[in-house]
Design an enzyme around this catalytic site. Structure first.
Site, PDB file in Angstrom:
ATOM      1  N   GLY A 244     -59.919  -4.607 -16.810  1.00 30.23           N
ATOM      2  CA  GLY A 244     -59.142  -4.268 -17.996  1.00 30.23           C
ATOM      3  C   GLY A 244     -57.840  -5.046 -18.036  1.00 30.23           C
ATOM      4  O   GLY A 244     -57.661  -6.035 -17.318  1.00 30.23           O
ATOM      5  N   GLY A 249     -54.539  -1.581 -15.526  1.00 33.50           N
ATOM      6  CA  GLY A 249     -54.674  -1.690 -14.073  1.00 33.50           C
ATOM      7  C   GLY A 249     -53.486  -1.115 -13.325  1.00 33.50           C
ATOM      8  O   GLY A 249     -53.643  -0.480 -12.272  1.00 33.50           O
ATOM      9  N   GLU A 266     -59.542  -6.035 -11.567  1.00 30.14           N
ATOM     10  CA  GLU A 266     -59.755  -7.353 -12.169  1.00 30.14           C
ATOM     11  C   GLU A 266     -59.103  -7.288 -13.533  1.00 30.14           C
ATOM     12  O   GLU A 266     -59.668  -6.745 -14.484  1.00 30.14           O
ATOM     13  CB  GLU A 266     -61.249  -7.654 -12.256  1.00 30.14           C
ATOM     14  N   CYS A 300     -61.431 -13.087 -19.415  1.00 31.87           N
ATOM     15  CA  CYS A 300     -60.238 -13.054 -18.571  1.00 31.87           C
ATOM     16  C   CYS A 300     -59.947 -14.430 -17.997  1.00 31.87           C
ATOM     17  O   CYS A 300     -58.814 -14.731 -17.615  1.00 31.87           O
ATOM     18  CB  CYS A 300     -60.384 -12.016 -17.463  1.00 31.87           C
TER      19      CYS A 300
END
Length: 515
Positions: A244, A249, A266, A300
């Protein structure tokens, strides 16, 4: 197109209203509020999910905890056989599941298929681990003593996935976790619940045919108001793997940390491609463009910054601009084979795209191309945007943030040293790449004085990581590692063992304790 979508849903067992909780092959007629999944390309509802209640979650956790007691006693090769059979099922359903990923997440069809292939690849990788989750033997300083370390499963692993990789990240985590003897509880993104339901249905035959205990492969779809912080606080879950944003996080780490829960985080990336004068631009430009516009900038590992040496800056700028001008005609329905760029996930993502561009321009940036929300036939949902190229300073506030959209910031560097410093001078540290044919620059880039990211490439895209390497990054990217290398160790508890096979009791460090 509707016929293709309906046929895909039928093949995968997706109905108009679907239950939101499964313990493996068994589904629970969940009684929570109904959640709709929308196609980001047209805004139409694909299907509904009756979400789980807290009572149904508690019942599932009871089944999961019981299943762990049995599952951990299966041998690792036996567990690997289950994963092998799951990989066969995924191969069988690759086309349909890949198409559903495109429908629900908005990825182009090639990327949807590629995501399912990632699932297959990590299954194959995990099968081999079934005979290779080894500890090490250590020499003891004490006579007739043996020392070694071994790895045991942690228990129930919580997996929270994001919309942009709705099924692959589940596989990265799940296959390693279950090979090690853990059981998993999967909480997918509320934006992509149907792909999760489809995966659960695909693996159900393997579970039944092999007598896998109910509670090894769990799925729960619930509103965050029902299952939010209480999921993070659940002491029955020793490890949470979360994909996320950095904001999410940080909250996960704080909540889980209060109970000393482990986390694999992550999170966001702010990935740069550095281009030096010796670079092969015929290689660099396609690599950067794929990294910048693939998945409509919603990976990401998306290339968000391009740092170019001043000696070739104008040439690179011209090449990028010419390339970007080709994209408008390739934006469209992700199920169309000619499409290269699909929609953003929803209208809030479009707003973030617009806000980031406006902020970059306010800070002094120069718009080179883009800054357009597509309109007209096929774009009625207003979720398609034109990839955007902006000249900026690396110190712009907006440049230091991650925007999940196809915005590429172009930055000039005076030297190799300044380019490396710019690469590192952001809060995130996921992926990076250097384009050069200079061996000295290459080695410096990969040295302790080079890129500070978890992934450092040379003459390759920041995007498109292979499953064999450990995936993850440093700083505000979270520090977690998933997928390959020795990432499996994060799902295990390490135990150091000392065995005295003699008749005396020598003490370490030569200590004498006589009485």
């Amino acid at each position: 197109m509707n016929e293709i979508i309906n046929d895909t849903l039928k093949k995968l067992g997706i109905g108009e209203i679907n239950p939101g909780l499964s313990t493996g092959a068994r589904w629970v007629a969940t009684k929570g509020s109904v959640m709709s999944s929308e196609n980001p390309a047209d805004g139409l509802v694909i299907g509904d999910v009756a979400t789980a209640t807290i009572e149904e979650y508690e019942a599932m956790m009871s089944v999961a905890c019981t299943a762990f007691l049995e599952w951990r006693q299966w041998t690792a090769p036996q567990r690997a056989e289950i994963v092998r059979q799951i990989s066969i099922k995924l191969r069988e359903y690759k086309e349909d599941l890949g198409r559903l990923v495109s429908i629900e997440a908005g990825k182009i069809l090639q990327e949807g298929m590629g995501e399912v292939q990632e699932m297959i690849d990590i299954c194959d990788y995990a099968v081999g681990l079934g005979r290779q989750m080894n500890g090490i033997m250590m020499r003891s300083e004490r006579q007739r003593h043996k020392m070694y370390e071994q790895y045991h499963p942690l228990g129930v692993i919580g997996i929270i996935t994001s919309f942009n990789f709705p099924v692959a990240v589940w596989a990265w985590n799940t296959m390693l976790a279950v090979i090690g003897g853990n059981v998993v509880v999967w909480k997918p993104s509320s934006k992509t619940p149907l792909t999760a339901i489809a995966v659960q249905k695909i693996i159900s035959d393997v579970i039944v045919e092999n007598g896998v205990p109910e509670g090894v492969f769990n799925l729960v779809i619930a509103k965050s108001s029902v299952l939010g912080d209480n999921f993070l606080e659940d002491r029955r879950i020793p490890l949470l793997s979360v994909t996320g944003s950095t904001r999410v996080g940080r909250h996960v780490a704080e909540v889980a940390g209060r109970r000393f829960g482990k986390t694999i985080l992550e999170l966001g990336g702010n990935n740069a491609a550095v281009i030096m004068p010796s670079a092969n631009l015929d290689l660099a430009i396609p690599s950067i463009v794929f990294g910048a516009v693939g998945t409509a900038g919603q990976r990401c590992t998306t290339t968000r910054r391009i740092i170019v040496h001043k000696g070739i800056y104008d040439d690179v700028k011209k090449l990028l601009l010419n390339t970007y001008k080709q994209f408008e005609s390739r934006i469209g329905n992700p199920l169309d084979a000619a499409t290269l760029i699909g929609p953003l996930i929803d209208k809030s993502a479009v707003t973030a795209y617009q806000n980031a561009i406006n902020e970059a321009l306010k800070e002094g940036g120069a718009l080179l191309y883009g800054n357009k929300v597509m309109s007209g036939a096929g774009f009625e949902n207003q979720t398609f945007v034109l990839p955007t190229l902006i000249e900026v300073g690396n110190d712009f506030r907006i440049v230091r943030e991650e925007t999940f959209a196809p915005i590429l910031y172009l930055i000039k560097a005076e030297s190799f040293e300044e380019a490396v410093a710019m690469n590192n001078d952001v809060p995130q540290g996921l992926s990076s790449t250097l384009f050069t044919t200079d061996m000295t620059e290459m080695e410096r880039w990969l040295s302790e004085c080079g890129s500070d990211c978890g992934i450092a490439n040379v003459n390759s895209s920041t995007s498109g990581a292979e499953i064999g390497g450990a995936f993850g990054g440093e700083k505000e990217t979270g520090g977690g590692r998933e997928s390959g290398s020795d990432s499996w160790k994060q799902y295990m508890r390490r135990q150091t063992v000392s065995i005295n096979y003699g008749n005396d009791l020598p003490l370490a460090q030569g200590i004498k304790f006589e009485f």
